[in-house]
Design an enzyme around this catalytic site. Structure first.
Site, PDB file in Angstrom:
ATOM      1  N   GLU A 276       1.238   3.250   8.141  1.00  0.00           N
ATOM      2  CA  GLU A 276       2.166   3.982   7.293  1.00  0.00           C
ATOM      3  C   GLU A 276       1.977   5.495   7.457  1.00  0.00           C
ATOM      4  O   GLU A 276       0.883   6.010   7.237  1.00  0.00           O
ATOM      5  CB  GLU A 276       1.959   3.617   5.820  1.00  0.00           C
ATOM      6  CG  GLU A 276       2.071   2.125   5.539  1.00  0.00           C
ATOM      7  CD  GLU A 276       1.652   1.780   4.118  1.00  0.00           C
ATOM      8  OE1 GLU A 276       1.316   2.705   3.331  1.00  0.00           O
ATOM      9  OE2 GLU A 276       1.616   0.581   3.785  1.00  0.00           O
TER      10      GLU A 276
ATOM     11  N   HIS B 152      -5.872   2.065   0.819  1.00  0.00           N
ATOM     12  CA  HIS B 152      -5.243   3.215   0.180  1.00  0.00           C
ATOM     13  C   HIS B 152      -4.587   2.764  -1.125  1.00  0.00           C
ATOM     14  O   HIS B 152      -4.589   1.595  -1.478  1.00  0.00           O
ATOM     15  CB  HIS B 152      -4.221   3.863   1.114  1.00  0.00           C
ATOM     16  CG  HIS B 152      -3.135   2.922   1.567  1.00  0.00           C
ATOM     17  ND1 HIS B 152      -3.320   2.001   2.566  1.00  0.00           N
ATOM     18  CD2 HIS B 152      -1.851   2.753   1.162  1.00  0.00           C
ATOM     19  CE1 HIS B 152      -2.208   1.315   2.767  1.00  0.00           C
ATOM     20  NE2 HIS B 152      -1.297   1.747   1.912  1.00  0.00           N
TER      21      HIS B 152
ATOM     22  N   HIS C  14      -1.923   6.401   6.972  1.00  0.00           N
ATOM     23  CA  HIS C  14      -2.817   5.295   6.636  1.00  0.00           C
ATOM     24  C   HIS C  14      -2.604   4.220   7.702  1.00  0.00           C
ATOM     25  O   HIS C  14      -1.603   3.490   7.672  1.00  0.00           O
ATOM     26  CB  HIS C  14      -2.511   4.736   5.242  1.00  0.00           C
ATOM     27  CG  HIS C  14      -2.638   5.738   4.146  1.00  0.00           C
ATOM     28  ND1 HIS C  14      -1.906   5.699   2.982  1.00  0.00           N
ATOM     29  CD2 HIS C  14      -3.429   6.844   4.043  1.00  0.00           C
ATOM     30  CE1 HIS C  14      -2.225   6.711   2.199  1.00  0.00           C
ATOM     31  NE2 HIS C  14      -3.149   7.425   2.831  1.00  0.00           N
TER      32      HIS C  14
ATOM     33  N   HIS D  86       4.811  -4.763  -9.478  1.00  0.00           N
ATOM     34  CA  HIS D  86       5.407  -3.741  -8.625  1.00  0.00           C
ATOM     35  C   HIS D  86       5.816  -4.426  -7.328  1.00  0.00           C
ATOM     36  O   HIS D  86       4.975  -5.010  -6.644  1.00  0.00           O
ATOM     37  CB  HIS D  86       4.369  -2.638  -8.351  1.00  0.00           C
ATOM     38  CG  HIS D  86       4.915  -1.428  -7.675  1.00  0.00           C
ATOM     39  ND1 HIS D  86       5.390  -1.421  -6.376  1.00  0.00           N
ATOM     40  CD2 HIS D  86       5.057  -0.156  -8.110  1.00  0.00           C
ATOM     41  CE1 HIS D  86       5.790  -0.215  -6.049  1.00  0.00           C
ATOM     42  NE2 HIS D  86       5.599   0.580  -7.083  1.00  0.00           N
TER      43      HIS D  86
ATOM     44  N   HIS E 146      -4.100  -1.189  -1.707  1.00  0.00           N
ATOM     45  CA  HIS E 146      -3.494  -1.978  -0.648  1.00  0.00           C
ATOM     46  C   HIS E 146      -4.229  -1.790   0.671  1.00  0.00           C
ATOM     47  O   HIS E 146      -4.713  -0.701   0.981  1.00  0.00           O
ATOM     48  CB  HIS E 146      -2.028  -1.507  -0.493  1.00  0.00           C
ATOM     49  CG  HIS E 146      -1.198  -2.344   0.421  1.00  0.00           C
ATOM     50  ND1 HIS E 146      -0.116  -1.840   1.104  1.00  0.00           N
ATOM     51  CD2 HIS E 146      -1.274  -3.649   0.755  1.00  0.00           C
ATOM     52  CE1 HIS E 146       0.439  -2.794   1.816  1.00  0.00           C
ATOM     53  NE2 HIS E 146      -0.247  -3.901   1.633  1.00  0.00           N
TER      54      HIS E 146
END
Length: 452
Positions: free
Chosen positions: A355, A388, A382, A306, A349
């Site tokens: 974010e 998260h 976050h 990804h 992550h």
């Protein structure tokens, strides 16, 4: 808002024409002959207009970064009475000192419905931010809800540019440069210092309750620009030609109009005897835009893994460190997932960036929707190094899924990603729509390692 007025606003929004291209040197005149030729400030501007420059950057910034426009208007902006302080309502600005930065993951439901008669300015509600508006660094996250037009009221932001992300209901925006319209799935970019007013175009039964709702990123730093593409090459992500700029349209209004300016974090008001949206012609590159997020050319892996979400950047505000953004605007648009032997939702992550994520429509592929989940109009924060990733249900489903080509087209999410922690305002930290048990979405992730 009255039904007939709403219908008229919606028809106007649907009939607009635009110029094409981001960062271009555009020019437009609402009356033929209003633009001077061969010079910016002739001894007498055409048609008895006043010539005025609006600078969005220092005069001496490099040409590639210089932002300015020349406006030819009925009255100069200098012709106004003194401004006086007015209440800020739900609007807050950096530095955010009423709370401390919180390392916990936070998520909010949508704003409650506005009180009847709430316009866009009155409906602005600050969630948090970072930096310092007086130093032109950092950003703020605002939400808005409105059910009424800004009648005889105009707003401008001297602290930063505004990226408006409608989530429910359309907007017709009247600016000094002309009119733009945006609906959910599109975004509006209003540069620093540009005056504008907003009329909601939504109607009951079409977009839910009457009015409009959405998100705003206030960027105190360098103006948003298209990101460099590097190894991607010359094409991909957001195309400059898909950004639409207004054509000149002016108001010749001789009656009282309230002009509200956001300056160093506070609102100031002056009562003009005319509309300041009286620009008959203009040329330059400091101007507003509208962009359809569904035009975004999504790039991704066609082999495995990804890619980092930076591949979904629509606009970026650079900082003084190459590759480190003051704030990025990222969209998770419809796309195909085809990675082999790959966990396809976003991975677990911890990030040096902070974010804030919002949802425009549908569902986000890493979070469960429904009551108590991540829903349109809601948002999550976050902060830097906060762990998260996909919630438990998403992880279990994606880990067991048959890896066939999959089209993700049932949602439209976005992210404001910023280099500094986002401090939530006191009103956001204590809001009734703050979800109390957001951490629970990661509970129940079982140990699978076989050894004790």
């Amino acid at each position: 808002m009255h039904g007939d007025a709403t219908d008229t606003t919606a028809r106007t929004a649907g009939s607009l024409t635009y110029l094409s291209g981001f960062g271009n040197e555009h020019s437009s005149e609402a009356v033929p002959g209003a633009l001077p030729h061969g010079r910016n400030s002739p001894q007498r501007a055409p048609l008895g207009l006043y010539a005025e420059q609006l600078s969005g950057s220092a005069f001496t910034e490099p040409r590639a970064h210089n932002r300015r426009s020349w406006l030819y208007r009925i009255r100069p902006s200098a012709a106004h009475p003194p401004f006086v302080r007015v209440g800020n309502g739900g609007l807050r600005s950096a530095p955010f000192t009423e709370s401390v930065p919180d390392p916990n993951r936070l998520r909010w439901d949508p704003l409650p419905e506005p009180a009847p008669g709430t316009d866009f300015l009155a409906g602005l509600w600050t969630l948090g931010g970072n930096g310092d508006a007086t130093q032109r660094t950092g950003m703020a996250v605002h939400l808005y809800h409105a059910d009424s037009p800004m009648r005889e009221r105009v707003f401008s932001d001297a602290d930063g540019e505004l990226l408006i992300v409608p989530e429910r209901g359309g907007l017709l925006v009247h600016t000094e440069f002309g009119r733009l319209a945006a609906h959910p799935g599109e975004v509006l970019l209003i540069p620093r210092g540009v005056r504008f007013r907003v009329d909601p175009t939504g109607t009951p039964g079409e977009d839910g309750p009457a009015g409009a709702r959405g998100y705003v990123c206030e960027n105190y730093g360098r103006p948003f620009q298209l990101p460099d593409l590097g190894p991607i090459g010359a094409n991909g992500l957001a195309s400059a030609r898909d950004f639409r700029a207004p054509v000149a349209a002016y108001e010749d209004v001789e009656r009282p109009v309230e002009v509200v300016s956001k300056f160093c974090g506070n609102l100031w008001s002056a009562r003009y005897d005319h509309s300041p949206l009286d620009v008959v012609a203009w040329h330059g590159n400091h101007l507003p835009y509208v962009y359809d997020l569904r035009s975004f050319n999504v790039l991704g892996s066609i082999s495995y893994d990804h890619p980092d979400p930076s591949i979904f950047t629509v606009l970026t505000s650079p900082s003084d460190t190459p590759g480190l953004a003051g704030v990025d605007f990222v969209v998770f648009a419809p796309r195909w997932l085809v990675g082999e032997d790959t966990f396809r939702p976003p991975y677990f992550h911890r990030n040096v960036m902070s974010e804030y994520m919002g949802l425009i429509e549908g569902a986000y592929d890493a979070k469960s929707a429904g009551k108590g989940g991540f829903v349109p109009g809601g948002g999550s924060l976050h902060n830097m190094m906060s762990a998260h990733g996909p919630d438990r249900d998403t992880f279990e489903r994606a880990s067991a899924a048959e890896l066939r080509p999959q089209k993700v087209d049932d949602g439209l999410a976005f992210m404001f990603e910023t280099r500094w922690p986002v401090t939530a305002t006191a009103q956001a930290a204590g809001a009734g729509h703050l979800q109390p048990r957001y951490d629970d979405v990661w509970q129940g992730l079982q140990r699978h390692f076989p050894h004790a």
